[in-house]
Design a protein around this motif. Structure first.
Motif, PDB file in Angstrom:
ATOM      1  N   TYR A 146       0.921  -1.367  -0.065  1.00  0.00           N
ATOM      2  CA  TYR A 146       0.105   0.081   0.028  1.00  0.00           C
ATOM      3  C   TYR A 146       0.844   1.344  -0.080  1.00  0.00           C
ATOM      4  CZ  TYR A 146      -3.592   3.447   0.574  1.00  0.00           C
ATOM      5  OH  TYR A 146      -4.464   4.393   0.366  1.00  0.00           O
ATOM      6  N   ASN A 155      -1.825  -0.565  -6.351  1.00  0.00           N
ATOM      7  CA  ASN A 155      -1.942  -1.296  -5.056  1.00  0.00           C
ATOM      8  C   ASN A 155      -2.676  -2.451  -5.066  1.00  0.00           C
ATOM      9  OD1 ASN A 155      -0.330   0.788  -3.324  1.00  0.00           O
ATOM     10  ND2 ASN A 155      -2.279   2.142  -3.261  1.00  0.00           N
ATOM     11  N   GLN A 159      -0.750  -6.157  -3.910  1.00  0.00           N
ATOM     12  CA  GLN A 159      -1.262  -6.999  -2.934  1.00  0.00           C
ATOM     13  C   GLN A 159      -1.219  -8.520  -3.420  1.00  0.00           C
ATOM     14  OE1 GLN A 159      -1.983  -6.211   0.319  1.00  0.00           O
ATOM     15  NE2 GLN A 159      -2.302  -8.413   0.543  1.00  0.00           N
ATOM     16  N   GLY A 171       3.333  -0.819   4.414  1.00  0.00           N
ATOM     17  CA  GLY A 171       2.188   0.381   3.807  1.00  0.00           C
ATOM     18  C   GLY A 171       3.220   1.754   4.299  1.00  0.00           C
TER      19      GLY A 171
END
Length: 272
Positions: A146, A155, A159, A171
């Motif tokens: 992130y 993003n 993931q 993140g």
């Protein structure tokens, strides 16, 4: 413990407009307890904190040392080394990613691709290296899944990579402007006070909670098609810098590149 794991400060990154002092103040106001300073190919931002702020202010806030390294062939890679380990070569951009991985692991550090599905040349999934050797992803310790300056699609792709290769996710805000500071976070399951403790969590594959609020005012979005010109300009800039630094890098690592990765968990750290 809530921290930002991708931060650029003006004392270290020429494209940042936020000082270390201002960065810390904003993060504390937003409920953060720490940050990792990850300037481009330099520890100058961290040095500024260590020499001018540490022990004098913000003693309730943890500042860790990191770097965003520009590789020759795989875009930007976030690197975290144990405290006390000095690697001048990490401030000389342009190493091939395979060599970078070996050097970091041989000295007890961890690393992972920043915004892996972002801009061409800057992000590993959009480089020739990834298409030629996608299994290089197995050798990373974490993946930035992130980044608030990236698109939702970028993003989401990051993931998916993390899930595919079973990597710890992080993140970070990737902040260069005040308005972006504190928009992304990593929540650690327990507090850390130094780089070694964070590295240990990553080695153990302790899951982190990540998230944030997407930044809608990035320079890329404002410029539209002009941004493509900047992307290619970056490629030229990075290539030139890599060539300029090549002799210095070779002097540091010798003419033969490391071949066999060493398990970083078994390394002993050298103290300052």
């Amino acid at each position: 413990m809530k921290i930002d794991m991708h931060c650029h400060v003006k004392e270290g990154s020429i494209d940042s407009k936020v000082s270390v002092e201002e960065y810390i103040t904003i993060l504390k106001e937003k409920g953060f307890q720490g940050m990792v300073i990850t300037d481009h190919n330099t520890y100058n931002g961290y040095r500024h904190w260590k020499e001018h702020i540490k022990g004098k202010k913000h003693q309730d806030f943890v500042v860790l040392k990191g770097i965003e390294y520009d590789t020759r062939d795989a875009g930007h890679i976030l690197v975290i080394m144990p405290e006390g380990v000095k690697m001048r070569i990490l401030e000389m951009r342009g190493l091939p990613v395979s060599v970078l991985i070996d050097l970091v692991h041989r000295n007890g550090g961890v690393l992972g691709p920043a915004h892996p599905c972002g801009e061409k040349y800057m992000s590993i999934a959009n480089t020739k290296k990834f298409y030629q050797s996608p299994e290089i992803m197995k050798r990373f310790d974490f993946i930035e899944a992130y980044n608030c300056c990236e698109s939702r699609a970028s993003n989401a792709g990051a993931q998916r990579l993390a899930e595919k290769y079973k990597k710890v996710t992080t993140g970070g805000s990737d902040s260069h402007r005040v308005g972006c500071v504190g928009r992304a976070y990593t929540i650690l399951p327990e507090p850390v006070t130094c780089e070694t403790e964070l590295i240990s969590m990553i080695h153990k594959k302790v899951p982190f909670v990540i998230g944030g609020v997407q930044y809608e005012k990035t320079a890329k979005e404002r410029m539209g098609k002009v941004n493509k010109v900047l992307v290619y300009s970056f490629w030229i800039y990075n290539k030139a810098g890599e060539l300029v630094k090549r002799r210095g890098r070779n002097a540091k690592i010798g003419q033969e590149h490391p071949i066999d990765p060493i398990d970083p968990i078994e390394m002993y750290y050298t103290e300052e």
